[in-house]
Every structure is written in C-alpha cells, then in structure tokens.
Design an enzyme around this catalytic site. Structure first.
Site, short mmCIF file in Angstrom:
data_model
loop_
_atom_site.label_atom_id
_atom_site.label_comp_id
_atom_site.label_asym_id
_atom_site.label_seq_id
_atom_site.Cartn_x
_atom_site.Cartn_y
_atom_site.Cartn_z
N LYS A 180 8.61 -9.02 5.56
CA LYS A 180 7.52 -9.81 4.97
C LYS A 180 6.17 -9.13 5.24
CE LYS A 180 7.52 -13.39 3.18
NZ LYS A 180 7.57 -13.71 1.71
N TYR A 225 13.27 -10.30 9.12
CA TYR A 225 12.54 -11.19 8.22
C TYR A 225 11.04 -10.95 8.31
CZ TYR A 225 10.20 -15.51 6.73
OH TYR A 225 9.35 -16.42 6.16
#
Length: 497
Positions: free
Chosen positions: A243, A239
C-alpha cells in the site's frame, strides 16, 4: 457546508468504484445510494471473466448482504430492485492491469462519463502472495491514476489507503505524502521495478525447481517472499508495504489530478450507520475477541496501557465522501488520517474490560451445557517472552509427543500434526499482529480536524456524515456493538490472516 450539501454534490454524478466487494467498498456503495438516490450511475469494477459473472458477483457479494436492508426497507423490495437496475452497472475487469482490463471499445465512452473515481480495491491480508499484493495494491494505484487521467470530466480521485503505510514508526506521524523509493529502514532504497523483476525471477526459479521435484508450492514461496521483502525495507507485513508503494506511485504520477488519499487506522464495525455493528470478517484488533470467546489462548502480547488506534467503518466512509466534496475539482493532493488516538484514545485496558464485561453478561455454554469460565488472558509485554512461554508450554511437549510417536510407529502422528499446525498458525498470527500490539506512533489528524470544523459536522448521533470519534464512548460501543458484531459476523472468516 452541511450534510445536505454533501449529499447534493453526488446528484447526477457518475462514479466508478473499485473494491466494491470489500468491507469499506460495500459501505461506500450503500451510503451513496441511501443519501443520494439521484446519483446518475455507479460503475462497480469487479474481477470477473465477463459481464454476466460481474453482475452475479455484485448481486451475491454486495447487494445481497444485509447491509442493504435499510435501503430495502426504505424503498420496498420492488423499489430497491428498480433503484439497483437504474443506478448500478457491474464492470468485469482487473485493477492489476492497465485500463483495468476493460475493452478498448468501451473505454473511451466510459471515461467521458466518469465524474468521480473511488479507488478502494486492495488485498488486505498481512500474509498475501507478494505477486498478488504488488499487482493489486501497488500497480493498482498506478493504473487507477493512469485511468483517471483519461477521464476529461473527472472532478475527484479518492484513493483509500491505510495509516499504517507509516509502518511501525514512533512519535507523531504526519499527513504527508510518501517519497518514491524512501524505505522505512534507514539507509535502504526501495526500487519498485526491481521488486517486480524479483517476483518474476523467483517464479522462474520455482518452475525450474518444480520440474526437478520440489514439493514447495508457489503460493507459499510468494507469501514468504512478500513478508521477507516487507521486513527487509522496514514494514511489518506485505499489506502495508505494498500500500505504501501504491501511494508512492500515485504521488509520482498524479500530475495535476484532484486527489484525496484517505488513511484509516484499524477499521472496526459500524458505529451507527446504516445500523450499529455491521462487519465482515475479524479485523486487526478482533483476534483477541475471538480468542476470548473460545478461551483458546491463555496469553497474548500487548500492554493494557498502550493505545489502540481504531475507528468505526461508517466514520471512515463519511470522512471519505465529505473529503471528496470539500476538495471537489481542486488540483493537487490532500491526505487525511482517519484516526482516534489523539481525540478519543482507546486503551488496551478499556478494550480488555469490555471483553470481560461482555462475556460476564453473556457466558459461553459448552456442548455439555456447562458455562465456560471467564478468564482474563495474560498479556506479555515483549514478544520474546511470549515466544519463550509458548515454546516451553506447547512446542517442547509437542516435540516430545512427536518423538514418542516415532517410537510407536506414528501412533500419535495425526494428533501431533493437528496441534503443530495450530501452534505454527498461532506463532504466525502473533508475528503479524505483534507490531500493532506494541505500536508507539500517533497519527496526526490536523487535516481531518480542520475539515470537520469547516463542514460543521458536530458529531451528534443525528448527523448524516458523522466522523467525529469524540462522539463515541469506547466501552459502550465495544460492549454493546462491536464485540457482539465480531461474534456474529467476524467468526465466519476465522483463521484468515
């Protein structure tokens, strides 16, 4: 600038929102409709095959939630439905494709209308498929930027990221842009195009192996690849890794667009707006609350002296909207850490005390009617100690049971498989969350502090756009708002990582 001026900036404006079915996305949509019912249009882009499916997703996954009860009460059911019909326009698309997968015949007219883009679409799982995370979190940011450049009247691109693009770095972490290709692991260079090619290569190899009788699933392979590549370059999970890639691509391609990047830390339930304690799913720091509730884990990892940087969701939403107004039509990029550790630190001790106090007042009752005894979990200050303890107390007995089961023709095989799956899940959970339990970084909030002073948001409970974490009492918030919210809403998605 005050709250009235902030709300007034959205009057007669057309806003495109990605990620409206997500936790923060729902809150952003609700907030805009509540503070500025005279907004012109809210286009909500959702993954769907057609317009009818997109509308159904918005009705069931966004507007149907009790988050919108305040709006329903304010306008009445008929008035609420009229407001939604006039203001909300569902769009079927996909942030992981160019032009968001929108029909070319519609694209030009849509771009002419849009004043603001709030790009919040993301897959937030720490253990997501690598291909899915790359498409949504990395390429989604690039395609969002490309789309924004096609909007001649665009005044603001608000990009919702995470403070943990910084990984597990220590010390003061500044509100500055990420440089393309700069990995967190010293001496390593991150080539995003090479990562995309790697995914395709692994998928091709999987299909060849599948035809040869391999029993591994593509889903598992992609999840393991994402975690492996994240750790390889210095990030703790897929994640935050993807990002970070998204921010790199946005920084590289934004040109002179007016861009604000919002980087919240760990997001918790709402503090006060539209009502205290709204949340969806168990968030990062909530695993301990769920475990405490079930008394499932006698131990965990962490240090009660350490700071847990968390911020309520409504404060993140308020800071996002205010930042968009403050930098309205300003060419360039500004980054905001929405955090708490420097102004109002939440320690592990305060968090654990709040859990203890809550369950002391609200004891859990077993099916037989007896109260479940409240026990404080033991916290290991090193992950290696925690792993050794679980191996000795759980894994070894399980393997002994497995051996006995084999001797007796699989007599205990179902019991073994069930508890071995739980053990593996727990180890994965702790592996993914341990970096945050021992996090030693401090997020600089200079830009956020300056903005709060400039717009005179004084942090009083009556403030419509309060994002001052100093206005909170962490113990009271956790005891009376967040812990009960997690038990009410968060447990519905228990088990996801």
């Amino acid at each position: 600038m005050d709250a009235v001026e902030v709300a007034g900036c959205f009057r007669d404006k057309t806003i495109l929102v990605t990620g409206s079915t997500g936790f923060l996305g729902k809150l952003l949509v609700e907030k805009i409709l509540r503070v500025q019912p005279d907004v012109k249009k809210l286009y909500l882009l959702v993954r769907a095959p057609d317009a009818a499916s997109a509308e159904q997703r918005i009705l069931s996954q966004v507007l149907g939630k009790d988050l919108f009860n305040t709006l329903r009460e304010k306008h009445g059911l008929a008035g609420f439905q009229k407001l939604i019909k006039e203001k909300i326009v569902p769009l079927a698309g996909d942030v992981g494709t160019r032009d968001f997968g929108l029909d070319s015949s519609r694209l030009e007219d849509l771009c002419e209308e849009i004043d603001i883009i709030i790009h919040g679409a993301a897959t937030t799982s720490f253990y997501e498929r690598y291909d899915v995370s790359l498409a949504t979190n990395a390429l989604g940011a690039q395609y969002g930027c490309e789309f924004a450049k096609k909007c001649p009247n665009l005044k603001m691109l608000l990009h919702v990221s995470t403070a943990f693009v910084a990984g597990t770095q220590e010390g003061l972490l500044l509100e500055k842009a990420l440089k393309m290709g700069q990995a967190l692991r010293p001496g390593y260079h991150l080539d995003i195009e090479a990562e995309l090619q790697l995914v395709e290569k692994v998928k091709t190899e999987f299909m060849a192996a599948k035809s040869g009788g391999s029993d591994q699933s593509e889903k598992t392979i992609m999840k393991e690849l994402g975690l492996k590549r994240a750790c390889h370059f210095g990030w703790p999970n897929v994640y935050t890794f993807t990002k970070a890639m998204g921010e790199m691509l946005l920084e590289q391609q934004r040109g002179d667009l007016p861009v604000v990047i919002i980087r919240p830390t760990m997001v918790t339930s709402t503090y006060q707006d539209p009502f205290p304690g709204w949340i969806e799913g168990a968030r990062t720091i909530d695993a301990l609350i769920v475990a405490y509730d079930e008394q499932a884990f006698p131990c965990f990892v962490g240090d009660l002296k350490d700071t847990m940087d968390a911020v309520p969701a409504d404060m993140v939403v308020n800071a996002t909207l205010v930042a968009g107004v403050v930098h309205w039509n300003e060419k360039g990029q500004v980054i905001y850490h929405v955090s708490s550790a420097l102004r109002n630190p939440l320690t592990g001790q305060v968090f654990e005390d709040a859990c203890w106090d809550y369950f002391s007042v609200h004891p859990r009752v077993l099916e037989n009617g007896k109260a479940l005894q409240n026990r404080r979990p033991y916290l290991f200050k090193k992950f290696s100690y925690f792993r050794a303890y679980l191996t000795l107390m759980y894994k070894l007995p399980l393997e002994m049971l497995h051996a006995v089961s084999l001797l007796f023709c699989g007599l205990f095989s179902q019991y073994y498989q069930k508890h071995n799956r739980r053990y593996k899940f727990l180890m994965l959970l702790v592996k993914l969350y341990a970096p945050y339990a021992f996090f030693k970084g401090w997020f600089d909030d200079t830009n956020l502090t300056r903005m709060r002073k400039e717009v005179k948001m004084n942090g009083n409970d009556g403030s419509l756009f309060n994002f001052d974490v100093k206005s909170m009492d962490w113990h009271q918030y956790l005891l009376n708002v967040h812990v009960p919210a997690v038990l009410k809403y968060g447990r519905k998605k228990k088990g996801s990582v």
